[in-house]
Design an enzyme around this catalytic site. Structure first.
Site, mmCIF file in Angstrom:
data_model
loop_
_atom_site.group_PDB
_atom_site.id
_atom_site.type_symbol
_atom_site.label_atom_id
_atom_site.label_comp_id
_atom_site.label_asym_id
_atom_site.label_seq_id
_atom_site.Cartn_x
_atom_site.Cartn_y
_atom_site.Cartn_z
ATOM 1 N N GLU A 279 0.834 -1.211 0.000
ATOM 2 C CA GLU A 279 0.000 0.000 0.000
ATOM 3 C C GLU A 279 0.866 1.256 0.000
ATOM 4 O OE1 GLU A 279 -3.098 -0.217 -0.541
ATOM 5 O OE2 GLU A 279 -3.145 -2.394 -0.360
ATOM 6 N N ASP A 362 3.355 -4.576 -5.888
ATOM 7 C CA ASP A 362 3.850 -5.864 -5.390
ATOM 8 C C ASP A 362 5.375 -5.922 -5.450
ATOM 9 O OD1 ASP A 362 1.354 -6.852 -4.802
ATOM 10 O OD2 ASP A 362 1.170 -8.061 -6.622
#
Length: 418
Positions: A279, A362
């Site tokens: 995030e 990611d």
């Protein structure tokens, strides 16, 4: 004309539903490609046979509902227009007040209420599936409360936007779409600011993260990435769901790092840190602002195309439809149909960009934490708890998946480990 449209709708929609059913339940392969079998991305390595069975069932039924409802909105608005309800709504609003700033919101309320009522069975079907398969833990009263909050927030927002839009249409016949787009810029920025601090707390309770040691670790990651956050929030989602999530949202002083309590109870600390690093990666790579740019660019094109389409439609068929012009509020269902179809056409493009941003986040997270095992473990646990389909049918992926599939994400992590 009306009879023909109704007739073909009654014929084509059931055929569409049949094709969707066949695609999802007969023609789609839920198997794992040979290249992934036996790897960490293979659900057979981390899910039981029963979990796999439930995951496939849940995915098929949920995807069927999603595809079934795509044309439903168009059918509802078309019916409202064809059967004269739109003109009745207009007359009722004008009977209350001759001022459009009052009559238009009344019209929007009637149309929104009817649409909510007609789509309620499908919304309840979503809830029924979530409860049956153990995803949702919410009570019916709690779910209805959230439904009502969503309805009124949606109505207030829509009434404001539609009122301003139709006043612009009345004042600027050829440039309303441009002025409407310019007005969207501060509105979207305002919504991004107030979402975390005003709207989100209407649904759930937010409080400071109870695990102070974990909070220090998360804030250390944020500090390393130069994210201006001085606290981490926890939200009590366990009252509603068994799913897990975490996010960073807001702009300026409304910026918040948020963890669902389900994430905290089901993941280990190092797995939580990977999720938070993901995030944080969105923030560092300015995905929030790039998303804003994308929304504004898409809305610019969408509003212009809507202007061209509506102008053509009402010039050619306005008298037949009893519509005085683009600025006639009775034509709102037609506007909604055009906007909905344009949004549907643009959705695969939006999802493609979103999957790219998620893949970048990611990679950022694994480079930041360096803990591949924790990363893989977090994705596997997310899959199990959400009964996620690691390898969805192509149509579902390109229409609805804003993230790479779990199979793709876990495979990327395995390749990174090598």
């Amino acid at each position: 004309m009306k009879k023909k449209i109704v007739k073909w709708t009654l014929i084509l929609y059931p055929i569409y539903l049949l094709l969707v059913w066949l695609y999802l339940f007969q023609w789609s392969d839920f198997g794992v490609p040979a290249a992934y079998q036996g790897s960490a991305a293979d659900p057979a390595t981390f899910m039981t046979d029963r979990q796999l069975e439930l995951s496939q069932e849940y995915s098929r039924y949920r995807n069927f509902l999603s595809l079934a409802t795509i044309p439903l909105e168009w059918i509802i608005y078309l019916g409202v227009f064809l059967f004269g309800l739109s003109h009745l709504f207009k007359k009722f609003g004008e009977s209350i007040s001759r001022f459009r700033i009052v009559s238009i919101p009344i019209y929007v309320l009637l149309l929104s209420g009817l649409s909510w009522f007609l789509t309620f069975p499908f919304d309840y079907a979503y809830r029924f599936l979530s409860v049956r398969y153990g995803i949702s833990t919410d009570t019916f009263s709690g779910w209805m409360r959230d439904e009502m909050i969503s309805f009124w927030i949606g109505y207030i927002t829509m009434a404001l936007l539609i009122t301003v839009l139709y006043l612009l249409m009345q004042r600027f016949e050829k440039r309303w779409w441009l002025y409407a787009w310019i007005g969207l810029i501060p509105f979207i920025a305002l919504m991004m600011f107030i979402q975390p601090v005003i709207i989100d707390p209407l649904y759930n309770d937010f409080y400071e993260l109870q695990d102070k040691q974990l909070e220090e670790k998360i804030l250390a990651l944020a500090d390393e990435a130069e994210v201006p956050a001085d606290r981490v929030y926890e939200v009590n989602m366990s009252e509603e769901t068994n799913s897990m999530n975490a996010y960073v949202n807001g702009i300026g002083s409304s910026l918040r790092i948020v963890l669902w309590d389900t994430t905290l109870t089901r993941l280990k600390d190092n797995e939580v840190l990977f999720i938070m690093a993901h995030e944080i990666g969105h923030y560092v790579m300015n995905h929030l602002y790039w998303n804003l740019v994308g929304v504004l660019a898409g809305s610019f094109v969408g509003l212009y195309l809507t202007y061209r389409i509506l102008t053509w439609l009402f010039r050619r068929y306005g008298k037949r439809m009893n519509i005085k012009g683009v600025a006639d509020i009775a034509g709102l269902p037609v506007l909604f149909i055009v906007l909905s179809i344009l949004s549907f056409v643009a959705q695969p493009i939006e999802m493609t960009f979103s999957r790219g941003a998620e893949a970048d986040a990611d990679r950022y997270a694994i480079e930041m934490t360096g803990d591949v095992d924790a990363a893989i473990g977090s994705f596997q646990e997310l899959t199990v708890n959400g009964l996620s389909d690691v390898n969805p049918p192509a149509v579902i992926k390109y229409l609805y998946y804003g993230h790479p599939t779990m199979m793709e994400r876990i495979h990327m992590l395995e390749e990174y480990q090598k």
